[in-house]
Motif scaffolding. Structure first.
Motif, PDB file in Angstrom:
ATOM      1  N   VAL A   9      76.334  60.649 -12.696  1.00 52.65           N
ATOM      2  CA  VAL A   9      77.210  60.067 -11.667  1.00 52.65           C
ATOM      3  C   VAL A   9      76.297  59.372 -10.665  1.00 52.65           C
ATOM      4  O   VAL A   9      75.265  59.927 -10.270  1.00 52.65           O
ATOM      5  CB  VAL A   9      78.061  61.153 -10.969  1.00 52.65           C
ATOM      6  N   LEU A  10      76.672  58.167 -10.275  1.00 50.54           N
ATOM      7  CA  LEU A  10      75.880  57.458  -9.265  1.00 50.54           C
ATOM      8  C   LEU A  10      75.704  58.356  -8.043  1.00 50.54           C
ATOM      9  O   LEU A  10      76.661  59.005  -7.605  1.00 50.54           O
ATOM     10  CB  LEU A  10      76.555  56.160  -8.849  1.00 50.54           C
ATOM     11  N   PRO A  11      74.508  58.394  -7.473  1.00 48.78           N
ATOM     12  CA  PRO A  11      74.250  59.298  -6.342  1.00 48.78           C
ATOM     13  C   PRO A  11      75.260  59.198  -5.200  1.00 48.78           C
ATOM     14  O   PRO A  11      75.655  60.221  -4.639  1.00 48.78           O
ATOM     15  CB  PRO A  11      72.848  58.891  -5.892  1.00 48.78           C
ATOM     16  N   ILE A  12      75.719  58.013  -4.874  1.00 43.50           N
ATOM     17  CA  ILE A  12      76.660  57.846  -3.755  1.00 43.50           C
ATOM     18  C   ILE A  12      78.003  58.530  -4.031  1.00 43.50           C
ATOM     19  O   ILE A  12      78.746  58.861  -3.104  1.00 43.50           O
ATOM     20  CB  ILE A  12      76.845  56.351  -3.416  1.00 43.50           C
ATOM     21  N   TYR A  13      78.310  58.774  -5.320  1.00 36.55           N
ATOM     22  CA  TYR A  13      79.583  59.398  -5.689  1.00 36.55           C
ATOM     23  C   TYR A  13      79.430  60.859  -6.119  1.00 36.55           C
ATOM     24  O   TYR A  13      80.410  61.493  -6.505  1.00 36.55           O
ATOM     25  CB  TYR A  13      80.257  58.609  -6.811  1.00 36.55           C
ATOM     26  N   GLN A  14      78.219  61.379  -6.071  1.00 40.41           N
ATOM     27  CA  GLN A  14      78.010  62.764  -6.473  1.00 40.41           C
ATOM     28  C   GLN A  14      78.640  63.724  -5.465  1.00 40.41           C
ATOM     29  O   GLN A  14      78.864  63.382  -4.317  1.00 40.41           O
ATOM     30  CB  GLN A  14      76.511  63.044  -6.637  1.00 40.41           C
ATOM     31  N   ARG A  15      78.928  64.932  -5.949  1.00 41.28           N
ATOM     32  CA  ARG A  15      79.537  66.008  -5.157  1.00 41.28           C
ATOM     33  C   ARG A  15      80.962  65.672  -4.691  1.00 41.28           C
ATOM     34  O   ARG A  15      81.396  66.121  -3.644  1.00 41.28           O
ATOM     35  CB  ARG A  15      78.651  66.389  -3.978  1.00 41.28           C
ATOM     36  N   GLN A  16      81.640  64.855  -5.499  1.00 36.70           N
ATOM     37  CA  GLN A  16      83.029  64.503  -5.201  1.00 36.70           C
ATOM     38  C   GLN A  16      83.965  64.857  -6.359  1.00 36.70           C
ATOM     39  O   GLN A  16      85.110  64.438  -6.377  1.00 36.70           O
ATOM     40  CB  GLN A  16      83.131  63.008  -4.876  1.00 36.70           C
ATOM     41  N   GLY A  17      83.457  65.608  -7.337  1.00 33.06           N
ATOM     42  CA  GLY A  17      84.297  66.057  -8.446  1.00 33.06           C
ATOM     43  C   GLY A  17      84.322  65.128  -9.642  1.00 33.06           C
ATOM     44  O   GLY A  17      85.028  65.400 -10.617  1.00 33.06           O
ATOM     45  N   ILE A  18      83.559  64.057  -9.621  1.00 29.38           N
ATOM     46  CA  ILE A  18      83.583  63.098 -10.728  1.00 29.38           C
ATOM     47  C   ILE A  18      82.907  63.693 -11.958  1.00 29.38           C
ATOM     48  O   ILE A  18      83.419  63.582 -13.080  1.00 29.38           O
ATOM     49  CB  ILE A  18      82.950  61.765 -10.302  1.00 29.38           C
ATOM     50  N   GLY A  19      81.761  64.333 -11.773  1.00 26.64           N
ATOM     51  CA  GLY A  19      81.100  64.998 -12.893  1.00 26.64           C
ATOM     52  C   GLY A  19      81.997  66.063 -13.499  1.00 26.64           C
ATOM     53  O   GLY A  19      82.093  66.189 -14.726  1.00 26.64           O
ATOM     54  N   LYS A  20      82.665  66.834 -12.654  1.00 32.17           N
ATOM     55  CA  LYS A  20      83.589  67.863 -13.140  1.00 32.17           C
ATOM     56  C   LYS A  20      84.713  67.239 -13.959  1.00 32.17           C
ATOM     57  O   LYS A  20      85.096  67.763 -15.007  1.00 32.17           O
ATOM     58  CB  LYS A  20      84.182  68.640 -11.973  1.00 32.17           C
ATOM     59  N   SER A  21      85.238  66.121 -13.489  1.00 34.55           N
ATOM     60  CA  SER A  21      86.310  65.446 -14.228  1.00 34.55           C
ATOM     61  C   SER A  21      85.821  64.961 -15.584  1.00 34.55           C
ATOM     62  O   SER A  21      86.533  65.085 -16.590  1.00 34.55           O
ATOM     63  CB  SER A  21      86.850  64.269 -13.418  1.00 34.55           C
ATOM     64  N   LEU A  22      84.620  64.402 -15.627  1.00 35.52           N
ATOM     65  CA  LEU A  22      84.050  63.944 -16.895  1.00 35.52           C
ATOM     66  C   LEU A  22      83.867  65.118 -17.857  1.00 35.52           C
ATOM     67  O   LEU A  22      84.217  65.022 -19.041  1.00 35.52           O
ATOM     68  CB  LEU A  22      82.713  63.245 -16.654  1.00 35.52           C
ATOM     69  N   ILE A  23      83.332  66.217 -17.360  1.00 33.66           N
ATOM     70  CA  ILE A  23      83.096  67.388 -18.208  1.00 33.66           C
ATOM     71  C   ILE A  23      84.416  67.967 -18.708  1.00 33.66           C
ATOM     72  O   ILE A  23      84.586  68.227 -19.904  1.00 33.66           O
ATOM     73  CB  ILE A  23      82.273  68.454 -17.461  1.00 33.66           C
ATOM     74  N   ASN A  24      85.371  68.164 -17.808  1.00 33.12           N
ATOM     75  CA  ASN A  24      86.662  68.727 -18.213  1.00 33.12           C
ATOM     76  C   ASN A  24      87.362  67.846 -19.234  1.00 33.12           C
ATOM     77  O   ASN A  24      87.896  68.340 -20.231  1.00 33.12           O
ATOM     78  CB  ASN A  24      87.558  68.949 -16.992  1.00 33.12           C
ATOM     79  N   GLU A  25      87.379  66.534 -19.007  1.00 34.80           N
ATOM     80  CA  GLU A  25      88.031  65.619 -19.945  1.00 34.80           C
ATOM     81  C   GLU A  25      87.301  65.617 -21.283  1.00 34.80           C
ATOM     82  O   GLU A  25      87.928  65.617 -22.342  1.00 34.80           O
ATOM     83  CB  GLU A  25      88.095  64.206 -19.371  1.00 34.80           C
ATOM     84  N   GLY A  26      85.985  65.634 -21.245  1.00 37.86           N
ATOM     85  CA  GLY A  26      85.212  65.660 -22.481  1.00 37.86           C
ATOM     86  C   GLY A  26      85.472  66.914 -23.288  1.00 37.86           C
ATOM     87  O   GLY A  26      85.675  66.852 -24.513  1.00 37.86           O
ATOM     88  N   LEU A  27      85.475  68.069 -22.630  1.00 35.78           N
ATOM     89  CA  LEU A  27      85.745  69.320 -23.343  1.00 35.78           C
ATOM     90  C   LEU A  27      87.157  69.334 -23.920  1.00 35.78           C
ATOM     91  O   LEU A  27      87.377  69.791 -25.047  1.00 35.78           O
ATOM     92  CB  LEU A  27      85.521  70.517 -22.422  1.00 35.78           C
ATOM     93  N   LEU A  28      88.120  68.819 -23.166  1.00 36.05           N
ATOM     94  CA  LEU A  28      89.493  68.735 -23.656  1.00 36.05           C
ATOM     95  C   LEU A  28      89.568  67.867 -24.917  1.00 36.05           C
ATOM     96  O   LEU A  28      90.213  68.234 -25.904  1.00 36.05           O
ATOM     97  CB  LEU A  28      90.402  68.165 -22.560  1.00 36.05           C
ATOM     98  N   ARG A  29      88.887  66.741 -24.887  1.00 38.34           N
ATOM     99  CA  ARG A  29      88.907  65.842 -26.054  1.00 38.34           C
ATOM    100  C   ARG A  29      88.194  66.465 -27.252  1.00 38.34           C
ATOM    101  O   ARG A  29      88.611  66.258 -28.394  1.00 38.34           O
ATOM    102  CB  ARG A  29      88.310  64.487 -25.694  1.00 38.34           C
ATOM    103  N   LEU A  30      87.113  67.205 -27.012  1.00 39.86           N
ATOM    104  CA  LEU A  30      86.454  67.901 -28.118  1.00 39.86           C
ATOM    105  C   LEU A  30      87.409  68.905 -28.759  1.00 39.86           C
ATOM    106  O   LEU A  30      87.487  69.007 -29.989  1.00 39.86           O
ATOM    107  CB  LEU A  30      85.198  68.625 -27.643  1.00 39.86           C
TER     108      LEU A  30
END
Length: 170
Positions: free
Chosen positions: A87-108
Motif C-alpha cells: 500500500v502506498l505509504p500515504i494510504y497505509q494504516r487506513q485499512g486498505i491492506g486489510k481489505s486486500l487481504i480479506n478480499e484475497g482470502l475470500l477469493r481463494l
C-alpha cells in the motif's frame, strides 16, 4: 475514504502502477531486499500469479496483493502463498491492506483453495486467522515470521516452497 476504495483484479494497464506502488511501499523497510516489484513481475511472466488484486482510489492504484501456488513436501495441493502486499505509504494504516487481504482470502476460498501461507510481521497476520505452526516450515525462515491459514482445518506437514520468482532480483 475506505468506502471509496475499489478492490479488483489487476489488468495489463495496471502493471506499471503496481510496480510503482510496490517499490514505494517497501522503499524504507530494512527487512526488505527491495525486490518485491521484481517478484510480482516474475510471477506474472511465469504464469504463477494465481490472484492479483489492486486497490483503486480516484482512478489511481494505491495498493496491491499477490497470491501464488506453493508446494509442500507432503504433496498437499491447493495451497497458496500470500505476498507481496503493498500500500502506498500515504494510504497505509487506513485499512486498505486489510481489505486486500480479506478480499484475497475470500477469493481463494471461492476457488476451493485449501489454505494460504506467508512470511510476514509476527503480530499483523493473526487477525486474519494466520498462525505459526510446528508442522510446516520454510527453509531459512524463522518460525516466528512464517504463518499458515488452513481453510479446511487440515494442516499439511513438511516444508513449504514458494515459487522460484521469489528469488527474482531484477
Amino acid at each position: 475514504m475506505l468506502s471509496e476504495v475499489k478492490i479488483r483484479i489487476e489488468t495489463a494497464d495496471d502493471f506499471n502502477a503496481i510496480a510503482d506502488v510496490t517499490r514505494y511501499a517497501f522503499r524504507g523497510l530494512d527487512i526488505s531486499q527491495h525486490t518485491e516489484q521484481y517478484i510480482i513481475d516474475s510471477l506474472r511472466k511465469s504464469q504463477a500469479l494465481a490472484l492479483s488484486l489492486v486497490a483503486e482510489f480516484e482512478n489511481n492504484i494505491i495498493g496491491h496483493i499477490a497470491f501464488s501456488p506453493v508446494t509442500i513436501t507432503d504433496g498437499s495441493i491447493g495451497w497458496y502463498g500470500l505476498g507481496p502486499v503493498s500500500v502506498l505509504p500515504i494510504y497505509q494504516r487506513q485499512g486498505i491492506g486489510k481489505s486486500l487481504i480479506n478480499e484475497g482470502l475470500l477469493r481463494l476460498k471461492k476457488i476451493n483453495a485449501k489454505g494460504c501461507c506467508l512470511v510476514g510481521h509476527p503480530e499483523y497476520y493473526k487477525q486474519f486467522g494466520f498462525q505459526n505452526v510446528d508442522k510446516l516450515s520454510v527453509d531459512g525462515v524463522p518460525p516466528l515470521v512464517f504463518f499458515v491459514n488452513s481453510f479446511e482445518g487440515r494442516m499439511p506437514e513438511g516444508v513449504v516452497r514458494f515459487h522460484d520468482a521469489f528469488n527474482a532480483i531484477s
